[in-house]
Design an enzyme around this catalytic site. Sequence first.
Site, PDB file in Angstrom:
ATOM      1  CD1 TRP A 122       0.003  -0.885   3.343  1.00 34.71           C
ATOM      2  CD2 TRP A 122      -0.118   1.333   3.246  1.00 34.71           C
ATOM      3  NE1 TRP A 122       0.519  -0.392   4.522  1.00 34.71           N
ATOM      4  CE2 TRP A 122       0.440   0.972   4.493  1.00 34.71           C
ATOM      5  CE3 TRP A 122      -0.299   2.693   2.976  1.00 34.71           C
ATOM      6  CZ2 TRP A 122       0.830   1.906   5.453  1.00 34.71           C
ATOM      7  CZ3 TRP A 122       0.086   3.624   3.934  1.00 34.71           C
ATOM      8  CH2 TRP A 122       0.639   3.228   5.149  1.00 34.71           C
ATOM      9  CG  HIS A 137       5.502   6.353   8.191  1.00 36.70           C
ATOM     10  ND1 HIS A 137       6.112   5.114   8.275  1.00 36.70           N
ATOM     11  CD2 HIS A 137       4.695   6.446   9.270  1.00 36.70           C
ATOM     12  CE1 HIS A 137       5.681   4.493   9.346  1.00 36.70           C
ATOM     13  NE2 HIS A 137       4.819   5.275   9.979  1.00 36.70           N
ATOM     14  CD  GLU A 175      -4.335   6.189   0.382  1.00 35.43           C
ATOM     15  OE1 GLU A 175      -4.634   7.172   1.080  1.00 35.43           O
ATOM     16  OE2 GLU A 175      -3.743   5.189   0.836  1.00 35.43           O
ATOM     17  CE1 TYR A 234       9.948  -1.276  12.153  1.00 27.46           C
ATOM     18  CE2 TYR A 234       8.235  -2.833  11.536  1.00 27.46           C
ATOM     19  CZ  TYR A 234       8.954  -2.161  12.505  1.00 27.46           C
ATOM     20  OH  TYR A 234       8.675  -2.372  13.821  1.00 27.46           O
ATOM     21  CE1 TYR A 239      12.927   2.273  15.952  1.00 31.26           C
ATOM     22  CE2 TYR A 239      12.867   1.656  18.260  1.00 31.26           C
ATOM     23  CZ  TYR A 239      13.353   1.472  16.986  1.00 31.26           C
ATOM     24  OH  TYR A 239      14.252   0.474  16.730  1.00 31.26           O
TER      25      TYR A 239
HETATM   26  O1  G7M Z   1       2.379   3.821  13.629  1.00 27.15           O
HETATM   27  P1  G7M Z   1       2.866   4.256  12.302  1.00 27.15           P
HETATM   28  O2  G7M Z   1       3.823   5.385  12.399  1.00 27.15           O
HETATM   29  O3  G7M Z   1       3.432   3.117  11.480  1.00 27.15           O
HETATM   30  O4  G7M Z   1       1.598   4.810  11.517  1.00 27.15           O
HETATM   31  C1  G7M Z   1       1.197   4.361  10.268  1.00 27.15           C
HETATM   32  C2  G7M Z   1       0.011   5.157   9.823  1.00 27.15           C
HETATM   33  O5  G7M Z   1      -0.310   4.775   8.479  1.00 27.15           O
HETATM   34  C3  G7M Z   1      -1.239   4.917  10.637  1.00 27.15           C
HETATM   35  O6  G7M Z   1      -1.612   6.109  11.275  1.00 27.15           O
HETATM   36  C4  G7M Z   1      -2.269   4.420   9.620  1.00 27.15           C
HETATM   37  O7  G7M Z   1      -3.540   4.953   9.869  1.00 27.15           O
HETATM   38  C5  G7M Z   1      -1.698   4.896   8.309  1.00 27.15           C
HETATM   39  N1  G7M Z   1      -2.094   4.046   7.194  1.00 27.15           N
HETATM   40  C6  G7M Z   1      -2.103   2.698   7.183  1.00 27.15           C
HETATM   41  N2  G7M Z   1      -2.523   2.272   5.963  1.00 27.15           N
HETATM   42  C7  G7M Z   1      -2.637   0.883   5.598  1.00 27.15           C
HETATM   43  C8  G7M Z   1      -2.798   3.375   5.188  1.00 27.15           C
HETATM   44  C9  G7M Z   1      -3.270   3.541   3.842  1.00 27.15           C
HETATM   45  O8  G7M Z   1      -3.555   2.613   3.085  1.00 27.15           O
HETATM   46  N3  G7M Z   1      -3.389   4.828   3.435  1.00 27.15           N
HETATM   47  C10 G7M Z   1      -3.116   5.892   4.257  1.00 27.15           C
HETATM   48  N4  G7M Z   1      -3.284   7.113   3.749  1.00 27.15           N
HETATM   49  N5  G7M Z   1      -2.665   5.750   5.521  1.00 27.15           N
HETATM   50  C11 G7M Z   1      -2.512   4.486   5.985  1.00 27.15           C
END
Ligand code: G7M
Length: 332
Positions: free
Chosen positions: A168, A269, A178, A266, A261
């Site tokens: 994704w 972002h 998106e 991974y 963290y």
């Molecule tokens: O905890 P972490 O830093 O890994 O945060 C990942 C963020 O990615 C989360 O806040 C999710 O809501 C967001 N996220 C996860 N997915 C699968 C998607 C997606 O498909 N599109 C978007 N725009 N955000 C996502």
Amino acid sequence: MSALHSVDSAESPIPKRIKLDIDEKTTSEDSIHNDLNDLSSFNIKSVLSNNTNLKRLILRGTFDSKEGDAVVILQKTAFEEEDLASYKNHFTDTNPLEKTFQNDIYGDYKYFADKDLSVIKTTVIHPATEKHIIKFSTQKLYIVDETPAIYKEVVLPQLTDESLHLQWVYNIIEHKSEVERIIFEDTDPDNGFVMLPDLKWNGHINTLYLLAVINRRDIKSMRDLTGNHLELLRNIKKKGVEAIKAKFGLDESRLRIYLHYHPSFYHLHIHFGFLQHDAPGILTEKAHLLSQVINNIELLPDYYQKATIPFVVRENDVLCKKLQEHGVLNIS
Ligand code: G7M
């Protein structure tokens, strides 16, 4: 993951119907998201979690004539302060108040609002893997001080086995999913990034929650960051802030810009959120402000290769078992 519906206010940068972008399955012909108009075909198997604070219910189930489990996340949306005028339209005699009790000057009522005031943001994940089920289930949490050695010997080997894949994310940076949601993009292969609404955002400015996903694929998390990445980090901060100012009128001083963290995926972002919104994952054991990260690396380019970084592990994570096997985590 993505939202099924979003409130489409005048200010909302998100269109009323948002495409569901989970991974390559989004585009497949038998994707549940091709024609999901209601939840009548969803059969609940269990409640994975019920967070009364977030007003969020997460269900596990199946869809009629679809293979595999699904996860459905239902979350009540926040009120939109900016749109006070529209509230008047909701306070009519067709929106009854039902009195629960009265005591002196205090009256308690149930208010039956129109459907656009009672939107429930809904995320559907199908087919959901066992990892998704675990991820969304209520579990005990444990905090671990991750030294560089623990990272290298226990955590890192586990990450490479991580099967929650990054399709994704690649769909976002390759413009396969998106695309219409992109708020800002810098296409530079080394220092560029794509900024778009986080899946969790409902489109209201007072809960602003954006994600900046880097173009390059060689940085997993904060642990990998070195002095070589200062330009990248400064670029994301500067251009991300400018884009938010231009699009939403919010100054940098009103934003919380941070990394998680451990993150849940991974590929580096960065989160950009409205400071006054208590977004999930802003607690001290998980959130690291970008300005602090930049400063740590300015002071010591290999800071994140030397530092002990605490993180939270959940009881059903495979990593939790590994940490116990290596004697890092003792659970009585
Ligand atoms: O905890 P972490 O830093 O890994 O945060 C990942 C963020 O990615 C989360 O806040 C999710 O809501 C967001 N996220 C996860 N997915 C699968 C998607 C997606 O498909 N599109 C978007 N725009 N955000 C996502």
